[in-house]
Scaffold this active site. Structure first.
Site, PDB file in Angstrom:
ATOM      1  N   GLN A  47       0.841  -1.206   0.000  1.00  5.23           N
ATOM      2  CA  GLN A  47       0.000   0.000   0.000  1.00  5.23           C
ATOM      3  C   GLN A  47       0.870   1.248   0.000  1.00  5.23           C
ATOM      4  OE1 GLN A  47      -2.716  -0.478   3.295  1.00  5.23           O
ATOM      5  NE2 GLN A  47      -3.941  -1.990   2.208  1.00  5.23           N
ATOM      6  N   ASP A 104      -2.170 -11.500   4.131  1.00 10.90           N
ATOM      7  CA  ASP A 104      -3.599 -11.514   4.456  1.00 10.90           C
ATOM      8  C   ASP A 104      -4.113 -12.910   4.792  1.00 10.90           C
ATOM      9  OD1 ASP A 104      -3.795  -8.800   4.129  1.00 10.90           O
ATOM     10  OD2 ASP A 104      -4.454  -8.904   2.043  1.00 10.90           O
ATOM     11  N   LYS A 107      -3.813  -4.460  10.990  1.00 12.33           N
ATOM     12  CA  LYS A 107      -4.746  -4.734   9.885  1.00 12.33           C
ATOM     13  C   LYS A 107      -6.157  -4.311  10.320  1.00 12.33           C
ATOM     14  CE  LYS A 107      -1.691  -6.300   7.049  1.00 12.33           C
ATOM     15  NZ  LYS A 107      -1.355  -5.473   5.880  1.00 12.33           N
ATOM     16  N   ARG A 130      -4.765  -8.751  14.235  1.00 11.91           N
ATOM     17  CA  ARG A 130      -5.043 -10.151  13.861  1.00 11.91           C
ATOM     18  C   ARG A 130      -4.283 -11.169  14.706  1.00 11.91           C
ATOM     19  NH1 ARG A 130      -5.845  -9.266   7.321  1.00 11.91           N
ATOM     20  NH2 ARG A 130      -8.032  -8.639   7.560  1.00 11.91           N
TER      21      ARG A 130
HETATM   22  C1  S3P Z   1      -2.821  -4.540   0.024  1.00 14.49           C
HETATM   23  C2  S3P Z   1      -1.625  -4.636   0.708  1.00 14.49           C
HETATM   24  C3  S3P Z   1      -1.498  -5.255   2.032  1.00 14.49           C
HETATM   25  C4  S3P Z   1      -2.698  -6.125   2.356  1.00 14.49           C
HETATM   26  C5  S3P Z   1      -3.988  -5.459   2.034  1.00 14.49           C
HETATM   27  C6  S3P Z   1      -4.075  -5.107   0.559  1.00 14.49           C
HETATM   28  C7  S3P Z   1      -2.849  -3.859  -1.277  1.00 14.49           C
HETATM   29  O1  S3P Z   1      -1.413  -4.224   3.010  1.00 14.49           O
HETATM   30  O2  S3P Z   1      -2.680  -6.486   3.725  1.00 14.49           O
HETATM   31  O3  S3P Z   1      -5.093  -6.297   2.353  1.00 14.49           O
HETATM   32  O4  S3P Z   1      -3.856  -3.970  -1.994  1.00 14.49           O
HETATM   33  O5  S3P Z   1      -1.844  -3.210  -1.604  1.00 14.49           O
HETATM   34  P1  S3P Z   1       0.009  -3.567   3.435  1.00 14.49           P
HETATM   35  O6  S3P Z   1       0.552  -2.873   2.278  1.00 14.49           O
HETATM   36  O7  S3P Z   1      -0.353  -2.633   4.563  1.00 14.49           O
HETATM   37  O8  S3P Z   1       0.834  -4.722   3.909  1.00 14.49           O
END
Ligand code: S3P
Length: 439
Positions: free
Chosen positions: A175, A321, A348, A352
Site C-alpha cells: 500500500q 492476508d 490490519k 489479527r
Molecule cells: C494490500 C496490501 C497489504 C494487504 C492489504 C491489501 C494492497 O497491506 O494487507 O489487504 O492492496 O496493496 P500492506 O501494504 O499494509 O501490507
C-alpha cells in the site's frame, strides 16, 4: 453502520464435507487499482471480473465524487471513463473509505499532487489505522498532509508541486509502495522506491499495462514523473485471498478433490501455498496459458494431514492476508507452528495476532501470543464456542472454516464486514459443503 448490522452473526454446525469446484469473486487489490488507474487515465478502461465488495465500492464512489464517470454494466463489468489526471476535481464532502485501508492509502498518493484539497475518513476500524507510513514520505516529496496523531482523518492540501524521491520503505507494504508510485506520476523528475522485502506488485504490473514505463529490479522500482496513462482493459482474476479460505477448507474436509477456478496466482501473493506445502498439504496448481498481466490457475486440493512448521520470515509479506486462515490450519496440524516477523498483522482491520489468539483459545487450542507472531500447538481439533471477529472479515471467515473440524457449533459475532472483500461468501460456503447460516 448500525449496531444491528455490526452484530450480524454466523452460526456454523460442526463437520461437513467439501466437494466440487467453485470460483470466488474478483481480486480486491486489483479491482481497487483498476478503478484508480482508469480514473486518471485518458480514455476508457473496461474492467472484467470486478469485485463489487464494499471496499472497492468505496473506491468507486470516491472516484465519482472526484468527477470520474463510471458505468456498471451488470455482471462484474465496469467501465471507467477517464479524462486524465488533470480532469479530477475536488469534492466538498469528505471521501469515505469505509473499511478499506487500501483505498485510503492509495488515494493519499493519488490526491497529493492534485490542485485541490481533500479529506479522507473511514469506519471505526480504519480510523484507528496508521497513515503516517504514507504521509511522511509524501511530505518528503513536497506534499502537505495532516493526520490526527498518525491516524485518519487525513487532510491533503492541494496546489503542492511534488518532486520525485529516492526512498527506502521502512515497512514491507504494497500500500505504501503503491501510494508513492501514484504520487510519483504527478511529481517532477524520477522516483525510486526500495522495499525491505518483495510485496505484491499489482500496481507495477498494471501501470505497465496502462502504458507507464517503469524500471524494476528485485527490491526496487523507478519511474519518471509526468507520464500519461492510456485506458486499457483489465481482466481481474479470482482473489487468491478469498480462495485461501476454501483451500484450507479442502485440506480439512475435501471428499476426493476440490477445485478453485481461475485464481490469481501472482507469486507475490501465493506465500500461503508454499507454507502449506511445507506443512504437507496436497495442493496442485494448474497454471493457465497466456500472457495476461496477472497469472491465473486452477487450484486442486485434497484432504491432507498437516504438520507444524516454523514459517520462514521471508514468506510473511507474501502471505500477509492469509495468516488468520493459516492459523486455523496450524491448529489442526500435528505439532507446533511458529510465525515470527509478522507484527504488521497487529495493524490490519483488527489486531489479527491478538484476535486470532483469543478465538483459538475459546475453541480450546493452545497458543502463545508473541509480540511479532503466534505459536500454536496443533492436533487436538476445535471445541465449539462464541467467537468475536472484532468486525474483521478475514477472522470471521477463518473461524467459519474451522467449524469443519469442530466438535460443537461455532458462532461468530460481527460478521457484516465479510461483504467488504467477499460478497456471497455465505452462499458459496454453503454450496461447497459448510453448514453455515446467518443470524
Ligand atoms: C494490500 C496490501 C497489504 C494487504 C492489504 C491489501 C494492497 O497491506 O494487507 O489487504 O492492496 O496493496 P500492506 O501494504 O499494509 O501490507
Amino acid at each position: 453502520m448500525t449496531s444491528a448490522h455490526t452484530e450480524a452473526r454466523f452460526r456454523v454446525a460442526p463437520g461437513g464435507r467439501i466437494a466440487g469446484a467453485l470460483t470466488v469473486p474478483g481480486d480486491k487489490s486489483i479491482s481497487h487499482r483498476a478503478l484508480m488507474l482508469g480514473g486518471i487515465a485518458e480514455g476508457d478502461t473496461e474492467i472484467r471480473g470486478f469485485l463489487a465488495g464494499a471496499d472497492c465500492l468505496s473506491t468507486l464512489h470516491a472516484l465519482e465524487a472526484l468527477g470520474v464517470r463510471i458505468e456498471r454494466r451488470g455482471g462484474d463489468v465496469v467501465v471507467v471513463h477517464g479524462g486524465g489526471s488533470g480532469a479530477l476535481r475536488g469534492s466538498s464532502a469528505s471521501l469515505d473509505m469505509g473499511n478499506a485501508g487500501t483505498a485510503m492509502r492509495l488515494f493519499m498518493g493519488l490526491l497529493a499532487p492534485q490542485s485541490f484539497d481533500s479529506v479522507l475518513v473511514g469506519d471505526e476500524s480504519l480510523m484507528r489505522r496508521p497513515m503516517e507510513r504514507v504521509a511522511a514520505p509524501l511530505r518528503l516529496m513536497g506534499a502537505r498532509i495532516e493526520t490526527r496523531e498518525g491516524r485518519p482523518p487525513v487532510h491533503i492540501r492541494g496546489a503542492s508541486a511534488l518532486r520525485g524521491i529516492d526512498y527506502r520503505l521502512p515497512v514491507a507494504s504494497a500500500q505504501v509502495k503503491s501510494a508513492l508510485l501514484l504520487a510519483a506520476l504527478g511529481a517532477s523528475g524520477p522516483t525510486r522506491l526500495t522495499e525491505p522485502a518483495p510485496t505484491r506488485d499489482h500496481t507495477e504490473r498494471m501501470l505497465a499495462a496502462f502504458g507507464v514505463e517503469l524500471r524494476r529490479e528485485r527490491l526496487s522500482v523507478a519511474l519518471e514523473g509526468g507520464q500519461r496513462l492510456r485506458g486499457t482493459s483489465v481482466q481481474v482474476p479470482a482473489d487468491f485471498s478469498s480462495a485461501a479460505f476454501f483451500i484450507v477448507a479442502g485440506l480439512i474436509a475435501a471428499e476426493g478433490s476440490f477445485t478453485l477456478r481461475n485464481v490469481g496466482v501472482n507469486p507475490t501473493r501465493t506465500g500461503l501455498l508454499e507454507i502449506l506445502n511445507r506443512m504437507g498439504a496436497d495442493i496442485r496448481v494448474q497454471a493457465h496459458a497466456g500472457a495476461a498481466a496477472e497469472p491465473t490457475a486452477d487450484i486442486e486440493v485434497r484432504k491432507s494431514r498437516l504438520r507444524g512448521i516454523h514459517v520462514p520470515r521471508e514468506l510473511v509479506p507474501l502471505s500477509i492476508d492469509e495468516f488468520p486462515i493459516l492459523f486455523v490450519a496450524a491448529a489442526l496440524a500435528e505439532g507446533e507452528t511458529t510465525v515470527r516477523g509478522a507484527e504488521e498483522l497487529r495493524v490490519k482491520e483488527s489486531d489479527r495476532l491478538a484476535v486470532m489468539a483469543e478465538g483459538l483459545t475459546v475453541l480450546g487450542v493452545h497458543n502463545e501470543l508473541l509480540d511479532d507472531g503466534l505459536r500454536i500447538r496443533g492436533g487436538s481439533g476445535f471445541g465449539g464456542g462464541l467467537i468475536d471477529s472484532h468486525g474483521d472479515h478475514r477472522i470471521a471467515m477463518s473461524f467459519a472454516v474451522a467449524a469443519l473440524a469442530a466438535r460443537a457449533p461455532i458462532e461468530i459475532r460481527k460478521v457484516a464486514n465479510v461483504a467488504t472483500s467477499f460478497p456471497g461468501f455465505l452462499e458459496l460456503a454453503r454450496a461447497a459443503g459448510l453448514a453455515i447460516e446467518a443470524m
